[in-house]
Structure formats: C-alpha cells, structure tokens
Design an enzyme around this catalytic site. Sequence first.
Site, short mmCIF file in Angstrom:
data_model
loop_
_atom_site.label_atom_id
_atom_site.label_comp_id
_atom_site.label_asym_id
_atom_site.label_seq_id
_atom_site.Cartn_x
_atom_site.Cartn_y
_atom_site.Cartn_z
N ARG A 186 7.86 71.86 23.87
CA ARG A 186 6.77 72.79 23.54
C ARG A 186 7.32 74.15 23.11
O ARG A 186 6.82 74.75 22.16
CB ARG A 186 5.83 72.95 24.73
CG ARG A 186 4.99 71.72 25.01
CD ARG A 186 4.03 71.97 26.16
NE ARG A 186 3.02 72.94 25.82
CZ ARG A 186 2.25 73.58 26.69
NH1 ARG A 186 2.43 73.39 27.99
NH2 ARG A 186 1.34 74.45 26.29
N CYS A 245 4.36 81.02 30.55
CA CYS A 245 4.30 79.58 30.29
C CYS A 245 3.16 79.37 29.29
O CYS A 245 2.98 80.18 28.39
CB CYS A 245 4.08 78.80 31.58
SG CYS A 245 2.62 79.30 32.52
#
Length: 291
Positions: A186, A245
């Site tokens: 990601r 995050c």
Amino acid sequence: MTIATKAQKFTTLVSPEQLAQHLHDPQWLIFDCRFALTRPESGRQAYAQAHIPGARYAHLDEDLCGPLTRTNGRHPLPDPNVLTQKLGHWSVDSDKQVVVYDDSFGSMAVRLWWLLRWLGHDAVALLDGGFPAWKRQGRELDADALVLRPAEFRATPNDSLWVDSDAMLQALAQKRVIIDARSEERFSGLIEPIDKVAGHIPGTLNSPFEDNLDLRGNFLKPEELRALYEPLLAGASPDQVIHMCGSGVTACHNLLALEVAGMPGGKLYAGSWSEWITDPSRPIWSKGANA
C-alpha cells in the site's frame, strides 16, 4: 503476582498468564475490540459467540471514532466528551487497570490503548497475542451479557499526542521523521484496497506494523524493536517522530512498539493517509504519477 494498585500498573503489554491471574479482579477491566474493515459487524458477532469473561465490547466505528466529514479520515478521533461518557458507562475510572484485545495482532485494539492514554488514563495495556493466544492456551471463555456498574471517568485530554494535516505540512518542511505503518504494497502504491488514492506522502518512511511481531503474533522483545526502529529514527528523538497509517488506527501499533522498546513520546497523525488525500493540493507520491 499481587493485585494491581495505583502504584502498579501495566501501560504496554500483558500476557495471557498475567490477565488470567486478574480475570476476576474488580480493579481490572477488559475490552474486546475485534473488528474487520470489510465486515464491520463481524467483531460484535464474534464477541456474542465467545469472549474473555467480563470483557466489554468496543466497536471501532461506533465507539472509538467521531463523525465522518468530507475533510477528515476514515476513523476520525471521537469527541472526548462522548468517549468519556462511554468509558464511565463501561465502569472505567482512574483506579482501573484496562486490558484491550482483538484477534488481528492488536491492530484494532491499539486504538483504544491510544485513546485512553490521550484522555489521561495510562493504566491500559494490550493483551500480547490477543484472543488467538488466549484460545490457544485453552483459557476461560463465556458469552454472558454483562451487568455494568457505571463509574465516573474524568478525562484530561492531551492534544500534544497527535497532529493534524496542517502540522504535517510543517513537519514535512522541517524534514521530521514520519513513519507510515501500512503494508509495503500500500505504501508503494502497488495496491490500495481501501482508500481512493494509492501511494504515500513524499518524504515519509515505511515500517509495517506487522514487523513489530514474531511468527506467533507476539510483540518482539524490546531490544529487537529498538534494532528495528533506531535506523528509521536516525538519531531523531522519539518524541519528535510522527506516526501515520491509513486512518490513524494501526499507527498506534507502532507507537505501542516504541513504548515497549523504551522509546516513547511519538505523535499520531490522527487523520493519516485517508485524510491527507481529501485535499488535492497536498503532495502525494503515487506509482502512476511517478513511474
């Protein structure tokens, strides 16, 4: 082990053995934080089937987050007054030792660990190994409904523990160390199963939260965690490091890891990537744009 007092508290991790010794201690409160992003009701359903005796259930979306807007992330911080009322309803007060757990390596339960510390209650620890470790050891489970005895929880929010998007822009200009806890895939923009934009904030570093764990899902030893993070910090003081995050949840795992390592004080970018990308003027690194 003796029953915890005000002078004895757990602030990072507790083992299944330690929790078992205090399972019926009225000064210890347990929270089940099982949750799956793709199946938001799965954690509550699993809790209803079986949980650690005495555990309350805290739902990530409903209990541990605030309302969504067009400019915040997927899991915005809750209103501290609302969360304070809920904690009091759940019997939390200043004398209680809180233990949180989930079934996903602590990735969800760390949210409540961080929130309680934000509100001034540092006697909170994650069950190391979580629900899987508890079950693997054949420990007690039940599915009983709880009779709650409300308490008075007095919150003292410490907003120096987190930063917003404007502070992030300043941190980038100052070349502060910013660590992203998302997976390497990601972070690199190879995949993005959740957010609308793939990639990362330019200048940030990647340390997936899973790297904090051994093969059984327990946290690494303090010296191993220091060996993991010291190269990333490159001499920077831990209290000057910002953690992020996708939405401000799993970043708390890295914050906990640094506490275990004896390197406390990092800040949480509460909105994280999902908030950052709501403003197209903010810089991003994406595979397509930077190929």
